[in-house]
Design a protein around this motif. Structure first.
Motif, PDB file in Angstrom:
ATOM      1  N   ILE A 109      19.145  53.432  43.433  1.00  0.00           N
ATOM      2  CA  ILE A 109      20.315  52.830  44.065  1.00  0.00           C
ATOM      3  C   ILE A 109      21.538  53.196  43.239  1.00  0.00           C
ATOM      4  CG2 ILE A 109      21.422  50.663  44.731  1.00  0.00           C
ATOM      5  CD1 ILE A 109      18.505  49.472  44.888  1.00  0.00           C
ATOM      6  N   VAL A 110      22.523  53.787  43.877  1.00  0.00           N
ATOM      7  CA  VAL A 110      23.757  54.178  43.204  1.00  0.00           C
ATOM      8  C   VAL A 110      24.899  53.380  43.809  1.00  0.00           C
ATOM      9  CG1 VAL A 110      25.360  56.063  42.730  1.00  0.00           C
ATOM     10  CG2 VAL A 110      22.892  56.485  42.691  1.00  0.00           C
ATOM     11  N   VAL A 111      25.659  52.692  42.951  1.00  0.00           N
ATOM     12  CA  VAL A 111      26.808  51.938  43.435  1.00  0.00           C
ATOM     13  C   VAL A 111      28.078  52.749  43.220  1.00  0.00           C
ATOM     14  CG1 VAL A 111      25.782  49.644  43.245  1.00  0.00           C
ATOM     15  CG2 VAL A 111      26.969  50.589  41.293  1.00  0.00           C
ATOM     16  N   ALA A 112      28.901  52.770  44.245  1.00  0.00           N
ATOM     17  CA  ALA A 112      30.186  53.473  44.240  1.00  0.00           C
ATOM     18  C   ALA A 112      31.264  52.463  44.613  1.00  0.00           C
ATOM     19  CB  ALA A 112      30.162  54.618  45.254  1.00  0.00           C
ATOM     20  N   GLY A 113      32.353  52.455  43.857  1.00  0.00           N
ATOM     21  CA  GLY A 113      33.417  51.510  44.155  1.00  0.00           C
ATOM     22  C   GLY A 113      33.102  50.093  43.742  1.00  0.00           C
ATOM     23  N   VAL A 114      32.283  49.947  42.693  1.00  0.00           N
ATOM     24  CA  VAL A 114      31.920  48.634  42.159  1.00  0.00           C
ATOM     25  C   VAL A 114      32.081  48.658  40.630  1.00  0.00           C
ATOM     26  CG1 VAL A 114      30.170  46.796  42.139  1.00  0.00           C
ATOM     27  CG2 VAL A 114      30.231  48.418  44.035  1.00  0.00           C
ATOM     28  N   PRO A 115      33.304  48.912  40.135  1.00  0.00           N
ATOM     29  CA  PRO A 115      33.472  49.014  38.685  1.00  0.00           C
ATOM     30  C   PRO A 115      33.524  47.660  37.968  1.00  0.00           C
ATOM     31  CG  PRO A 115      35.569  49.360  39.754  1.00  0.00           C
ATOM     32  CD  PRO A 115      34.525  49.248  40.853  1.00  0.00           C
ATOM     33  N   LEU A 116      33.806  46.593  38.697  1.00  0.00           N
ATOM     34  CA  LEU A 116      34.012  45.254  38.127  1.00  0.00           C
ATOM     35  C   LEU A 116      35.030  45.268  36.995  1.00  0.00           C
ATOM     36  CD1 LEU A 116      30.669  43.270  38.227  1.00  0.00           C
ATOM     37  CD2 LEU A 116      32.506  43.397  39.883  1.00  0.00           C
ATOM     38  N   THR A 117      36.112  45.978  37.235  1.00  0.00           N
ATOM     39  CA  THR A 117      37.260  45.981  36.339  1.00  0.00           C
ATOM     40  C   THR A 117      38.464  45.492  37.156  1.00  0.00           C
ATOM     41  OG1 THR A 117      37.704  48.291  36.894  1.00  0.00           O
ATOM     42  CG2 THR A 117      36.396  47.872  34.908  1.00  0.00           C
ATOM     43  N   SER A 118      39.582  45.341  36.514  1.00  0.00           N
ATOM     44  CA  SER A 118      40.792  44.914  37.231  1.00  0.00           C
ATOM     45  C   SER A 118      41.358  46.095  38.016  1.00  0.00           C
ATOM     46  CB  SER A 118      41.817  44.366  36.242  1.00  0.00           C
ATOM     47  OG  SER A 118      41.320  43.196  35.666  1.00  0.00           O
ATOM     48  N   THR A 119      40.605  46.483  39.011  1.00  0.00           N
ATOM     49  CA  THR A 119      40.914  47.642  39.845  1.00  0.00           C
ATOM     50  C   THR A 119      41.356  47.146  41.211  1.00  0.00           C
ATOM     51  OG1 THR A 119      39.192  48.869  38.707  1.00  0.00           O
ATOM     52  CG2 THR A 119      39.903  49.750  40.810  1.00  0.00           C
ATOM     53  N   PRO A 120      42.411  47.705  41.769  1.00  0.00           N
ATOM     54  CA  PRO A 120      42.817  47.274  43.117  1.00  0.00           C
ATOM     55  C   PRO A 120      41.729  47.594  44.142  1.00  0.00           C
ATOM     56  CG  PRO A 120      44.502  48.668  42.113  1.00  0.00           C
ATOM     57  CD  PRO A 120      43.299  48.721  41.224  1.00  0.00           C
ATOM     58  N   HIS A 121      41.680  46.772  45.182  1.00  0.00           N
ATOM     59  CA  HIS A 121      40.862  47.109  46.346  1.00  0.00           C
ATOM     60  C   HIS A 121      41.597  48.182  47.123  1.00  0.00           C
ATOM     61  CE1 HIS A 121      38.395  43.138  46.679  1.00  0.00           C
ATOM     62  NE2 HIS A 121      37.802  44.027  45.932  1.00  0.00           N
TER      63      HIS A 121
END
Length: 170
Positions: A109-121
């Motif tokens: 399973i590879v997650v993309a767009g799930v950095p759990l940092t203060s990143t904008p949606h």
């Protein structure tokens, strides 16, 4: 080894997904939240900790597929019409997608767009402070580490980035 790409909503998702798809061919794609609506490619699973919004995202979906994706929600939901329900580990919709992938038998399973940092949606433009969700990931890291890798951010530091060797390992 069945491979699943989990798409989150951080603004890194497009870059992360492209890099992941260059590395491997995925057997299925799972999108959470707004990516249910916005992912232009094949979608096999639609999942959200806010399952009351799934039907609206599906109605506005820009992608095409021959069959609608399986819809998943958490065990506390009262939404009807879901294909699967699973208990939420309390670690963001991205972790929820990983849980579903594992329950469905995916072992890569590879997650993309799930950095759990203060990143904008990507869809809202506001800064998303995700540290409150890290506890759920830390609490279940030993459960997911054999099966899950991340393309960016804090989750990549926690689990590692996928490699071709890991993707192809037996």
């Amino acid at each position: 080894m069945p491979k699943l790409l989990v798409l989150g909503c951080a603004d890194t998702v497009w870059r992360d997904a492209e890099a992941a798809m260059q590395m491997a061919e995925f057997d299925a794609v799972l999108a959470v939240n707004h990516m249910i609506r916005d992912w232009p490619g094949r979608l096999d699973y639609a999942a959200s900790l806010h399952p009351e919004h799934i039907e609206g995202w599906m109605k506005d979906r820009r992608g095409t597929e021959s069959a609608p994706p399986a819809k998943w929600g958490h065990s506390g939901t009262r939404v009807r019409g879901l294909d699967g329900i699973i208990r939420d580990w309390g670690g963001s919709s991205g972790l929820f997608g990983c849980q579903i992938g594992m329950a469905e038998g995916f072992d890569r399973i590879v997650v993309a767009g799930v950095p759990l940092t203060s990143t904008p949606h990507y869809h809202a433009g506001y800064s998303f402070a995700a540290p409150q969700y890290r506890k759920g990931w830390k609490d279940h890291v030993e459960d997911i580490r054999p099966f899950v890798r991340s393309m960016s951010g804090w989750t990549k530091s926690l689990l590692g980035r996928p490699t071709k060797e890991w993707m192809e390992a037996c």
